[in-house]
Design a protein around this motif. Structure first.
Motif, mmCIF file in Angstrom:
data_model
loop_
_atom_site.group_PDB
_atom_site.id
_atom_site.type_symbol
_atom_site.label_atom_id
_atom_site.label_comp_id
_atom_site.label_asym_id
_atom_site.label_seq_id
_atom_site.Cartn_x
_atom_site.Cartn_y
_atom_site.Cartn_z
ATOM 1 N N THR A 71 25.166 13.777 20.135
ATOM 2 C CA THR A 71 25.301 14.006 21.571
ATOM 3 C C THR A 71 24.582 12.928 22.372
ATOM 4 N N ALA A 72 23.397 12.548 21.918
ATOM 5 C CA ALA A 72 22.645 11.505 22.616
ATOM 6 C C ALA A 72 23.419 10.196 22.647
ATOM 7 N N MET A 73 24.021 9.833 21.511
ATOM 8 C CA MET A 73 24.800 8.605 21.449
ATOM 9 C C MET A 73 26.047 8.708 22.326
ATOM 10 N N ALA A 74 26.694 9.854 22.339
ATOM 11 C CA ALA A 74 27.894 10.034 23.147
ATOM 12 C C ALA A 74 27.576 9.887 24.631
ATOM 13 N N ARG A 75 26.456 10.472 25.050
ATOM 14 C CA ARG A 75 26.057 10.382 26.454
ATOM 15 C C ARG A 75 25.656 8.953 26.823
ATOM 16 N N ASN A 76 24.990 8.279 25.912
ATOM 17 C CA ASN A 76 24.625 6.886 26.146
ATOM 18 C C ASN A 76 25.876 6.014 26.243
ATOM 19 N N THR A 77 26.795 6.210 25.317
ATOM 20 C CA THR A 77 28.011 5.403 25.269
ATOM 21 C C THR A 77 28.894 5.629 26.496
ATOM 22 N N ALA A 78 28.881 6.847 27.025
ATOM 23 C CA ALA A 78 29.711 7.174 28.188
ATOM 24 C C ALA A 78 29.377 6.301 29.394
ATOM 25 N N HIS A 79 28.157 5.793 29.455
ATOM 26 C CA HIS A 79 27.724 4.979 30.595
ATOM 27 C C HIS A 79 27.403 3.539 30.184
ATOM 28 N N HIS A 80 27.833 3.185 28.993
ATOM 29 C CA HIS A 80 27.519 1.882 28.416
ATOM 30 C C HIS A 80 27.953 0.721 29.308
ATOM 31 N N GLU A 81 29.179 0.781 29.814
ATOM 32 C CA GLU A 81 29.722 -0.338 30.578
ATOM 33 C C GLU A 81 29.155 -0.429 31.989
ATOM 34 N N GLU A 82 28.456 0.598 32.451
ATOM 35 C CA GLU A 82 27.864 0.574 33.791
ATOM 36 C C GLU A 82 26.592 -0.277 33.834
ATOM 37 N N PHE A 83 26.045 -0.573 32.666
ATOM 38 C CA PHE A 83 24.784 -1.317 32.585
ATOM 39 C C PHE A 83 24.931 -2.461 31.580
ATOM 40 N N PRO A 84 25.766 -3.463 31.871
ATOM 41 C CA PRO A 84 26.028 -4.534 30.904
ATOM 42 C C PRO A 84 24.823 -5.446 30.682
ATOM 43 N N LYS A 85 24.673 -5.882 29.453
ATOM 44 C CA LYS A 85 23.634 -6.859 29.135
ATOM 45 C C LYS A 85 24.005 -8.198 29.760
ATOM 46 N N GLU A 86 22.998 -9.062 29.944
ATOM 47 C CA GLU A 86 23.194 -10.329 30.639
ATOM 48 C C GLU A 86 23.133 -11.490 29.643
ATOM 49 N N LEU A 87 24.216 -12.218 29.524
ATOM 50 C CA LEU A 87 24.239 -13.359 28.615
ATOM 51 C C LEU A 87 23.349 -14.468 29.169
#
Length: 221
Positions: A71-87
């Motif tokens: 569940t923790a991973m699913a909730r994290n993944t659901a918002h993954h693209e809202e906080f993109p890492k910076e190249l």
């Protein structure tokens, strides 16, 4: 500074988070968002710092205060693209330069395969500049345990490359401990939580960022 050029070094492997991509700023915001939205927890920088660098599945449970990994991973993944890492600006040019010298290149990271591949696609990292990739999904061991490098060592040995002919570049002391324990050379980058003084105290060579890395490597062809 050490010069790793010449025939002695045959491969350069990298950590990913805070070495090739800026992770702290966006992903700490990401974790704080998930923690408060789903767990009612005000996550502090001190809590994140304590566990930073651990495999993602372990990290989310520790940060969100739950034993439910799925569940923790699913909730994290659901918002993954809202906080993109910076190249980092120097990432692709540095990898291209090292590859052009005839050295093997690779990334060994504690992030998940899903997150890692998303980063590569998002930032359009050319596949041809990476010979080897390994994520948290590919081994049961994790830094600072040197056994995290066992799969990569097997891959290297198939190509007649020994651990002492490899440089590992990372932003953490756990990266250093694992790399040296596996017999790799190590260069620290000061783009994470470890300062130049802390690397020096640990008797590690360090540079301010990977932008300073290219001149360490000249053609080995």
């Amino acid at each position: 500074m050490n010069n790793f050029s010449g025939k002695h070094i045959k491969a350069v492997f990298f950590d990913h988070d805070d070495t090739l991509v800026g992770t702290i700023r966006p992903k700490w915001k990401h974790h704080k968002y998930v923690a408060i939205r789903y767990y009612g927890k005000n996550l502090t920088d001190e809590e994140i710092t304590k566990h930073w660098g651990k495999p993602l599945q372990e990290l989310v449970c520790l940060l969100y205060g739950t034993p439910d990994i799925e569940t923790a991973m699913a909730r994290n993944t659901a918002h993954h693209e809202e906080f993109p890492k910076e190249l980092f600006t120097a990432t692709i040019p540095t990898l291209q330069h090292i590859k052009s010298t005839g050295l093997r290149t690779g990334i060994i990271t504690a992030t998940s395969r899903f997150s890692f591949e998303h980063d590569l696609q998002l930032h359009k990292v050319p596949q041809e500049i990476l010979d080897y990739t390994q994520t948290a999904d590919d081994t049961e061991f994790h830094k600072p345990d040197p056994r995290v490098f066992d799969p990569s060592i097997s891959w290297l040995q198939e190509r007649q490359i020994q651990p002492h002919e490899v440089v590992y570049v990372g932003d953490g002391l756990h990266d250093m401990k694992a790399a040296k324990g596996a017999g790799f050379n190590f260069i620290g980058v000061e783009t994470g939580l470890v300062t130049a003084e802390q690397f020096k105290k640990a008797k590690a060579v360090s540079i301010s960022s990977i932008a300073k890395l290219s001149h360490h490597f000249t053609s080995s062809i």
